[in-house]
Design an enzyme around this catalytic site. Structure first.
Site, PDB file in Angstrom:
ATOM      1  N   LYS A   1       2.532   0.456  16.450  1.00  0.00           N
ATOM      2  CA  LYS A   1       3.758   0.524  15.651  1.00  0.00           C
ATOM      3  C   LYS A   1       3.814   1.816  14.823  1.00  0.00           C
ATOM      4  CE  LYS A   1       6.003  -2.246  11.986  1.00  0.00           C
ATOM      5  NZ  LYS A   1       5.765  -3.362  11.035  1.00  0.00           N
TER       6      LYS A   1
ATOM      7  N   GLU B   1       0.529  -2.500  12.498  1.00  0.00           N
ATOM      8  CA  GLU B   1       0.772  -3.950  12.429  1.00  0.00           C
ATOM      9  C   GLU B   1       1.094  -4.577  13.784  1.00  0.00           C
ATOM     10  OE1 GLU B   1       3.678  -4.149   9.266  1.00  0.00           O
ATOM     11  OE2 GLU B   1       2.086  -4.474   7.803  1.00  0.00           O
TER      12      GLU B   1
ATOM     13  N   TRP C   1       0.836  -1.206   0.000  1.00  0.00           N
ATOM     14  CA  TRP C   1       0.000   0.000   0.000  1.00  0.00           C
ATOM     15  C   TRP C   1       0.870   1.256   0.000  1.00  0.00           C
ATOM     16  CZ3 TRP C   1      -1.645   2.894   4.855  1.00  0.00           C
ATOM     17  CH2 TRP C   1      -0.751   2.664   5.913  1.00  0.00           C
ATOM     18  N   ASP C   2       2.137   1.087   0.312  1.00  0.00           N
ATOM     19  CA  ASP C   2       3.089   2.199   0.311  1.00  0.00           C
ATOM     20  C   ASP C   2       2.957   3.016  -0.985  1.00  0.00           C
ATOM     21  OD1 ASP C   2       3.856   0.032   1.966  1.00  0.00           O
ATOM     22  OD2 ASP C   2       5.950   0.619   1.983  1.00  0.00           O
TER      23      ASP C   2
HETATM   24  O1  IFM Z   1       3.594  -1.536   4.075  1.00  0.00           O
HETATM   25  C1  IFM Z   1       4.517  -1.459   5.107  1.00  0.00           C
HETATM   26  C2  IFM Z   1       3.779  -1.695   6.420  1.00  0.00           C
HETATM   27  O2  IFM Z   1       2.829  -0.693   6.649  1.00  0.00           O
HETATM   28  C3  IFM Z   1       4.770  -1.684   7.564  1.00  0.00           C
HETATM   29  N1  IFM Z   1       5.745  -2.708   7.356  1.00  0.00           N
HETATM   30  C4  IFM Z   1       6.511  -2.491   6.129  1.00  0.00           C
HETATM   31  C5  IFM Z   1       5.601  -2.478   4.907  1.00  0.00           C
HETATM   32  C6  IFM Z   1       6.422  -2.200   3.644  1.00  0.00           C
HETATM   33  O3  IFM Z   1       6.997  -0.942   3.696  1.00  0.00           O
END
Ligand code: IFM
Length: 748
Positions: A590, A480, A339-340
């Site tokens: 987080k 997360e 989703w980044d």
């Molecule tokens: O998409 C992100 C997630 O929100 C947090 N952990 C890393 C992923 C990839 O950047």
């Protein structure tokens, strides 16, 4: 100090991997880590080509590390040049972000006492996507010397030990060009790499091969003060190249195209290639630069750094390619898109290069068959986007299980693919933003409406009727550190937006899309269902204390004072004291979750609610994800919490450029790099995108002199300038356009 140049005045070999990542060069087609030419055991020599994924049996697809062409072993009077031995008398390395050139000058005294000057420079052409060029020069300073260079293609490189290619075919042609041809083991992508040399002086030239390696060996006596220079030009081509997307591919063509790319580039030579590539970079900067004059060199440079990487991370033409969470700068996250892309990176392209934004959304359109399959696999209708995606036909690229627990011997199931479903609404949100910014009806008719409706069908089916309303249960939200939660506010609000957008299409413009989908669904029923769920989906609102539940029961989590962890400048420290199972039960987060909504949907909440909730959740958030700080910076600006905003902004700049020694070893953090742009333009610049247009309400951060940024909006380009005198917007090209500037409708 120039904000355009990253410099280093000592060979910081202990931080080699971080350096290789953040100084990565590229052009969206490929990325080449800034490894040194000479060999070091710590070096991670990655050349990654976007789209060249391979999937070993039982694993998930990953970008395959391509044979390395950056290597050059230098032997000087039988002593091998290496900065670990002898003495480095002078060292100057730089990455010029203005034109993409990486240079290094080393004056070295070898263990036997002779002195040499070595100069290295390298580009990945911004004008010719298939080309990398390198120049190596050696000057003996104290005496004549026998100089030997061994340079070529090394196919022994792996993805942390995983070899993705068959044994390559190697060829040496009469014109001096050498070729290496190989195919990925599972995905059967053919790759052709060619290189040729331009040498300053006559020398002995031989061929050297070893297992999976093909090199030129050059040797010559070089006089004291004389400079022996070798240029190495390399071309890369592969069977998934966009040029072959229409099916016109065969192995012979690939090889001859690869040689043609190379021959043209060799004719030009390094300096002309540099000139051409620099011009291409110049055009980019002229059209896209966010120009910050903050009075702090680090800040100005970090903003340039973010745009440098944004420029090299996305393919400009190929709509079958996403952007990896580490872009093309390392093996981290295996080259997968999350989703980044839509939430953190795409807004940059929307505002600066809408064509690239469109093709990134077309990539999501290409993934619709995968998203439909995934929904089906989990028992739902519609399109459920993969949490992680790779090549368009690869399917869900997220690992289903983690490694076996060392102590219990049990496999831990990863819940992301099944439950981190907000990505589906994130894609739709980005489609909507694209439409708001461009008004591109053709895109909507061809791709956008279908994405919006298919994803809405998923939400309408995924939501459960409970407690007299629709709820979305059993998810991982943006945060997360909590799993299997019900009614995550971020997910519910985003899904709601998705449903409302689809409902609007189905009411106002149903024919085309209903015809398209009518073989799969009874669209009359489906439209009703979408409308009903949109109307009745539970959207958590502020409770009596003003706090919105990030998910059901959030306030019953075990309280935990996390000040100690927050004050450390490293991440994941809490795991040194607690296991994941314990953290899942604690009131500890987080990354930005509910707070995301105060950026994406700020108009849905009043300022007091935003402030209260921002403070409540921030106090409990560790910012252990690099996706967190930029959003907090941006929301804090909107609240007028300027000191806090500046702190988060600075933290965000430090994610890759800060002192933390190994957080970027496996690649830069693409989302956070997009986040620097977001925090600057949408944070300080106050840009918001709405159905009714765009609004801009900038502030000048404390101590800054000025900043400016461009925005493409509905075919016109405007430039916004902010300084102590206030803010003004100028139309650079296109027709008159109306925006909201500092709350007033303004025609530019
Ligand atoms: O998409 C992100 C997630 O929100 C947090 N952990 C890393 C992923 C990839 O950047």
């Amino acid at each position: 100090m120039s904000k355009w140049i990253l410099t280093s005045d000592k060979p910081d070999l202990g931080r080699m991997r971080k350096h290789e990542s953040i100084w990565t060069q590229g052009n969206g087609y490929m990325g080449v880590r800034a490894s040194f030419e000479e060999a070091y055991t710590k070096a991670v020599r990655n050349t990654l080509i976007n789209g060249v994924f391979d999937c070993p049996k039982g694993e998930v697809p990953e970008l395959a590390v391509i044979p390395d062409a950056t290597n050059c072993d230098i032997t000087l009077d039988k002593e091998v040049f290496n900065m670990i031995c002898g003495k480095v008398d002078k060292y100057e390395a730089s990455l010029n972000m203005e034109n993409g050139e990486f240079t290094r000058l080393v004056e070295w005294t070898c263990p036997k006492g002779k002195k040499y000057a070595l100069a290295f420079s390298r580009i990945v052409s911004d004008a010719r996507k298939h080309i990398m060029a390198q120049k190596v020069s050696v000057t003996p300073l104290s005496d004549d010397a026998d100089v030997e260079l061994l340079t070529g293609l090394d196919g022994k490189v792996t993805n942390s030990g995983v070899q993705h290619f068959n044994n390559p075919e190697k060829r040496a042609y009469p014109d001096g060009v050498k070729g290496m041809y190989l195919t990925t083991l599972q995905s059967k992508v053919d790759v052709a790499i060619h290189f040729g040399l331009k040498i300053s002086h006559e020398c002995n030239e031989g061929i050297s091969i070893d297992r999976r390696g093909l090199y030129s060996r050059l040797s010559r006596k070089v006089q004291k003060g004389e400079t022996f220079t070798v240029e190495k030009i390399v071309s890369y081509a592969h069977s998934r190249d966009f040029e072959y997307a229409d099916g016109e591919y065969n192995d012979e063509k690939l090889r001859s195209d690869g040689r043609a790319y190379l021959n043209e580039a060799i004719d030009m030579g390094y300096d002309k290639l540099l000139e051409e590539s620099s011009l291409s970079w110049k055009n980019f900067w002229e059209s896209s630069l966010v120009d910050v004059k903050s009075g702090n060199d680090f800040v100005d440079k970090a903003v340039v750094f973010s745009q440098y990487h944004l420029h090299i991370m996305a393919s400009h033409d190929d709509n079958r390619l996403g952007i990896g969470a580490k872009a093309l700068s390392g093996e981290g996250y295996m080259g997968h898109s999350f989703w980044d892309t839509e939430i953190y990176i795409l807004p940059y392209y929307l505002c600066t290069q809408p064509r690239v934004a469109r093709r990134l959304l077309e990539y999501r359109y290409m993934l619709l068959p995968v998203a439909k399959n995934k929904a089906n696999r989990f028992g739902f209708k519609g399109a459920m986007y993969p949490w992680e995606s790779a090549w368009i036909t690869d399917g869900e690229a997220c690992l289903e299980y983690g490694d076996i627990d060392l102590l219990t011997g049990k496999k831990r199931k990863f819940m992301m693919a099944e439950t981190e479903i907000h990505i589906t609404a994130g894609v739709s949100f980005a489609v909507w933003q694209y439409y708001c910014m461009t008004g591109d009806e053709e895109f909507m008719a061809e791709y956008g409406n279908e994405i919006l409706v298919r994803t809405a069908i998923f939400w309408a089916d995924r939501a459960e009727k409970k407690n007299g309303r629709y709820e979305i249960c059993g998810v991982i939200g943006a945060d997360e550190y909590k799993e299997d939660v019900d009614n995550n506010a971020y997910t519910n609000y985003m899904a709601h937006k998705n449903l409302v957008l689809a409902d609007k299409i189905l009411r106002e413009n149903p024919n085309h899309i209903c015809n398209k989908l009518s073989r799969e669904y009874d669209m009359e029923d489906m439209a009703k269902k979408i409308a009903e769920v949109a109307e009745n989906l539970y959207l958590p609102m502020p409770e009596e204390d003003g706090i919105i539940n990030q998910f059901d029961g959030v306030k019953s989590l075990k309280p935990k004072d996390i000040t100690y962890y927050k004050n450390l400048d490293t991440v994941f420290d809490i795991f040194k004291d607690y296991g994941l199972a314990e953290i899942l039960e604690m009131a500890v987060f987080k990354q930005a979750d509910l707070v995301m909504l105060f950026y994406l949907m700020s108009d849905k909440f009043d300022k007091e609610t935003i402030r209260k909730n921002f403070e409540y959740y921030e106090e409990r958030t560790l910012h252990d994800s690099s996706l967190s700080m930029c959003i907090h910076a941006l929301v804090a600006v909107g609240l007028g919490m300027n000191e806090m905003a500046d702190k988060f902004f600075y933290d965000c700049l430090c994610v890759d450029l800060g002192e933390n020694t190994n957080n970027s070893d496996t690649g830069i953090h693409s989302a956070s790099i997009g986040g620097i742009w977001l925090a600057t333009v949408m944070g300080y610049g106050g840009l918001r995108i709405n159905d009714s247009g765009i609004s801009i309400s900038p502030i000048l951060p404390q101590g800054w002199e000025s900043y400016s940024f461009p925005i493409y909006y509905r075919g016109s380009k405007i430039k916004v300038f902010v300084d102590k005198a206030g803010c003004r917007a100028e139309r650079v090209s296109g027709d008159e356009i109306t925006i909201t500037l500092n709350g007033n409708k303004t025609t530019i």
